[in-house]
Design an enzyme around this catalytic site. Structure first.
Site, PDB file in Angstrom:
ATOM      1  CG  HIS B 257       4.119  -9.555  47.507  1.00  0.00           C
ATOM      2  ND1 HIS B 257       2.850  -9.108  47.761  1.00  0.00           N
ATOM      3  CD2 HIS B 257       4.205  -9.666  46.159  1.00  0.00           C
ATOM      4  CE1 HIS B 257       2.203  -8.964  46.612  1.00  0.00           C
ATOM      5  NE2 HIS B 257       3.005  -9.294  45.623  1.00  0.00           N
ATOM      6  NE  ARG B 273      -0.903  -4.617  46.597  1.00  0.00           N
ATOM      7  CZ  ARG B 273       0.387  -4.522  46.319  1.00  0.00           C
ATOM      8  NH1 ARG B 273       0.963  -3.342  46.226  1.00  0.00           N
ATOM      9  NH2 ARG B 273       1.112  -5.611  46.130  1.00  0.00           N
TER      10      ARG B 273
END
Lengths: 249, 601
Positions: B257, B273
């Site tokens: 990740h 994000r």
């Protein structure tokens, strides 16, 4: 970071070996930067004493597994930084819950019993229709349900609660908060009368002595006092209504 | 052999996360009894740690308009770098909208569409429609053509697990927590159940069932730096592989990740994000648009993780005592958004890094996060090799994700696989009878009792389990990471083979009595090292780059030779896994250019 030597005094007892009485065992560790109780306990187990029992799962203050009494206060061990504590650290298992061994307690069974007692699921007569759109809900309502739903069932509120320490059947702040979550949910069709059966007595909303340690101790910062008032207000109204009906009879 | 408790049931489920519990609910709705075994109380399962959300093409929010299961299917197949089973992906994308709505019916407080005009952090304007108000909304996630990820703040896994567990309670399904399955009982053709060890008192317990379902999650903790919970040690995978006849699929496909917090490696959701967060380098330059002008920070996870590593290697990392890292910047999203929609993240930053993300930058580096591989099953979730053995969720490889999983597809998979496989398990179980020889059970119990005795007595040696474990974690970290090359992988295989030998010579330092935690670790270590070998050896053999498997010495995808799935068997007495390969099912979308660069997504 100064190189402190930390002294941990840790409660030891294995219920499988009742002949060995509970005692406090001392371990010394060099403090490192960013050290949490999670890091420290694993270091103790891996380097000093592989028999030491404790519980961690997510180590990110999300799952609620690692509550213990740290220097007298029930809190989550994973998010407790040693730099915020004096060099002498005492660790005890949570009271109220059944001891598994050393620092590990059985919160799972307690919370399951509570959930079954309060029937903590959405009560609805509607059948799910896989071909239909979802029922609409106001976003504000969804956020209001999420607030009490954030409880991670760590048990800190129960462990620090005077009533829960005296009465085994008291639902505790976590139980009352769980009921509040379903009361707020328009999908749950239970009536005030039905909720009154669940939380309208001493083991429910009216057992609380109002000391509010729960609110101070909640690691998720859930406003437990507000949730308790909400449930009490609802139950009081229902209780008075029942009383009036009785008088009328 | 000492006396042992035996439980008999219709469906035995090993693991009480979302996939396991959804399977139990399906079995209950089909009138079957079940017992769920779990290392921890169900609501402590790693599923609860999933933050960002669950992909379903409802198309309710403005940025989701026009979305449908076809597009979700295409995103998933491209995301997998054509490594997934397309029949599974099709079934999944068609089912997931129903799954999300059903979870709503069961109590999940999904965030909802609020009508009106909004300005996004990057200046884009949009208007949520009045007629969609109150329907389930979605946020943006990596590698998706539309905003498709349904969420409750950033506690989606938590609310899903709590709602699912409430159904388990309502149905009265039996849960035995603090119980660990340590081996499968089988007769070479059929799985009969498991031998388990109580983590309350150390006793061995036998569970006999018409069908057994593995739902134990991933193996993240094989790596020294993982976002995973400490219980994610791949136990279901290695007890299945230990039979010698059940293979693990694509173990070399490991997801990193992009945003684990340095140095505690706790996850910051992709939602950070998705909601508009940026990645910055040491000069506070937003570098992702330089590499991926179109998808920027929201390219697929494997792509973003590689770009970050590449940028650090080019000297743009922020130096720290824990090695170089980059920054995640969400300050511009504003306090209100951060403290409501990214609230758990704000708490994690405060608790573990002493940072307020509304004012400060978050130190991040790609961190092991997800296991695409697992117990290889067919599209019904039925394991290869043994009748009556099934697997669901992250522990399984029915192969929805191929070589890279999209964010938001794992929560979605847990629930959909529980629904789909749960139905198949029920069909199988309703037609199955409970036939087994008592001797098979006795033999397996004796085998496990002897293993325990030997560990306690130190008969095979006195290797320290924690030392072996530490060396295994470092080997994977150093040699089997985001970028891989032949010589590194060979180093890893050699080292892990040595550790495999040593893992069979472990002796306890403590007494091993009762629920002793050292014994629990010692019982797992051999299986864990084997999984590490499956990952490393599979990666060494696969001389191409596909999804998360990026070989620097073989940078191109090679469909001619490698459009196939690795199957890793562990025959008794073997020192290395035996690898076999099978074709990938392609029903609709022929392999094409996914784009590793500008058009990645």
């Amino acid at each position: 970071m100064g190189n402190r030597t930390l002294t941990f005094k840790i409660f030891r007892y294995n219920p499988q070996k009742p002949e060995v009485k509970p005692y406090m065992q001392e371990y010394k560790l060099e403090e490192v930067s960013g050290m949490t109780i999670f890091v420290a306990l694993n270091k103790i187990r891996e380097e000093l004493d592989p028999s030491l029992m404790f519980d961690f799962v997510c180590r990110a203050a999300i799952c609620g597994s690692c509550a213990m009494v740290i220097n007298g206060r029930p809190t989550l061990a994973c998010k407790t930084l040693t730099k915020d504590l004096p060099a002498k650290i005492s660790l005890l298992p949570l009271p109220v819950f059944k001891l598994v061994g050393d620092l590990a307690v059985d919160t799972g069974t307690w919370f399951r019993d509570m959930a079954i007692k309060t029937e903590a699921w959405v009560h609805t007569t509607k059948e799910f229709d896989p071909t239909a759109l979802e029922e609409r809900m106001d976003n504000k309502t969804a956020q209001e349900i999420y607030e009490p739903d954030r409880c991670v069932e760590c048990g800190c509120c129960v462990a620090g609660c005077a009533t829960a320490n005296i009465r085994a059947d008291f639902l505790g702040a976590a139980g009352i908060n769980r009921v509040a979550r379903f009361m707020l949910d328009p999908r749950d069709e239970r009536s005030p009368e039905e909720y009154y059966e669940v939380v309208g007595a001493e083991e429910g909303a009216f057992g609380c002595m109002g000391l509010m340690a729960c609110d101070d101790n909640c690691p998720m910062e859930i406003p437990l006092q507000t949730q308790l008032s909400f449930v009490r207000r609802k139950m009081l109204a229902q209780g008075l209504k029942l009383k009036t009906e009785k008088v009328a009879l | 052999m000492s006396a042992y408790k035996t439980y008999v049931t219709d469906v035995l489920i090993v693991g009480a996360g979302l996939a396991g519990e959804r399977t139990a609910v399906e079995a209950a709705e089909n009138g079957l009894d079940s017992i769920i075994l779990s290392l921890v109380p169900p609501r402590r399962s790693h599923s609860t740690a999933a933050q960002g959300g669950m992909q379903a093409s409802l198309g309710n929010c403005a940025m989701g308009e026009g979305d449908n299961p076809d597009i979700h299917f295409q995103d998933t197949v491209k995301g997998s770098d054509w490594g997934c089973e397309q029949d599974v992906a099709r079934l999944f994308t068609e089912t997931v909208p129903i799954a999300v709505r059903q979870m709503s019916h069961w109590g999940v407080p999904w965030n909802r569409v609020v009508a009106g005009k909004k300005t996004l952090p990057d200046g884009r304007e949009l208007e949520e429609k009045k007629e969609k108000e109150g329907l389930i909304t979605a946020r943006d996630f990596g590698g998706t053509a539309f905003w498709r990820t349904c969420y409750t703040s950033d506690g989606t896994g938590h609310t899903l697990q709590y709602a699912m567990d409430s159904l388990v309670l309502k149905h009265g399904c039996t849960v035995h927590d603090r119980i660990e399955a340590i081996s499968l009982i089988h007769d070479g053709e059929k799985c009969i159940g498991v031998v388990a060890r109580s983590l309350r008192n150390g006793e061995l317990i036998v569970y006999v069932a018409k069908s057994t379902v593995i739902a134990t999650g991933g193996y993240g903790r094989l790596y020294g730096a993982s976002t995973n919970a400490v219980i994610n040690e791949g136990s279901g995978m290695f007890i299945a592989q230990d039979t010698g006849i059940v293979p693990l699929g694509n173990m070399e496909a490991v997801q990193f990740h992009p945003t684990g917090i340095v140095p505690v490696w706790i996850l910051v959701t992709e939602g950070a994000r998705g909601d508009g967060g940026y990645l910055l380098d040491k000069n506070h330059h937003r570098f992702m648009p330089d590499y991926e002008p179109k998808k920027k920070e929201l390219a697929s996870r494997d792509v973003v993780s590689r770009r970050m590593t590449q940028h650090i290697r080019a000297g743009y990392g922020v130096e720290s005592e824990h090695g170089p890292h980059l920054w995640l910047d969400i300050r511009h999203l504003g306090k209100e958004h951060i403290y409501t929609n990214l609230r758990e993240i704000a708490n994690i930053c405060k608790n573990f890094a002493g940072i307020d993300p509304a004012n400060e930058l978050i130190p991040v580096r790609p961190t092991q996060h997800y296991s695409m591989g697992g117990v290889r099953t067919n599209a019904d979730g039925h394991a290869y090799g043994l009748k009556g053995l099934f697997a669901v969720g992250e522990s399984a490889c029915w192969d929805l994700h191929g070589f890279n999983r999209l964010g938001g597809n794992s929560l979605a998979e847990t629930i959909v696989s529980g629904m789909v496989v749960g139905k198949k398990v029920s069909e199988y179980t309703l037609g199955a009878s409970l036939e087994y020889s008592e001797q098979t059970i006795k033999d397996e119990v004796t085998k496990q009792e002897n293993r325990i005795k030997d560990l306690i007595s130190g008969k095979n040696g006195n290797e320290n389990v924690y030392k072996i474990r530490g060396e295994m974690e470092q080997t994977l970290m150093n040699y089997v990471g985001i970028f891989r090359k032949g010589e590194d992988l060979q180093t890893a295989v050699d080292k892990l083979q040595e550790l495999h030998q040593r893992a069979q010579k472990v002796g306890l330092q403590s007494s091993g009595e009762g629920a002793n935690p050292e014994l629990a670790s010692a019982l797992r270590i051999r299986g864990m090292v084997r999984l590490a070998l499956c990952i490393s050896y599979g990666a060494l053999q696969r001389t191409e780059s596909r999804g998360s498997h990026a070989r620097e010495d073989y940078p191109k995808r090679d469909d001619e030779n490698w459009l196939k799935r690795t199957l890793a068997y562990w025959p008794e007495g073997a020192e290395l896994p035996q690898l076999d390969y099978e074709p990938v099912t392609i029903t609709e979308l022929p392999p094409g250019d996914r784009g590793y660069g500008e058009h990645a997504g």
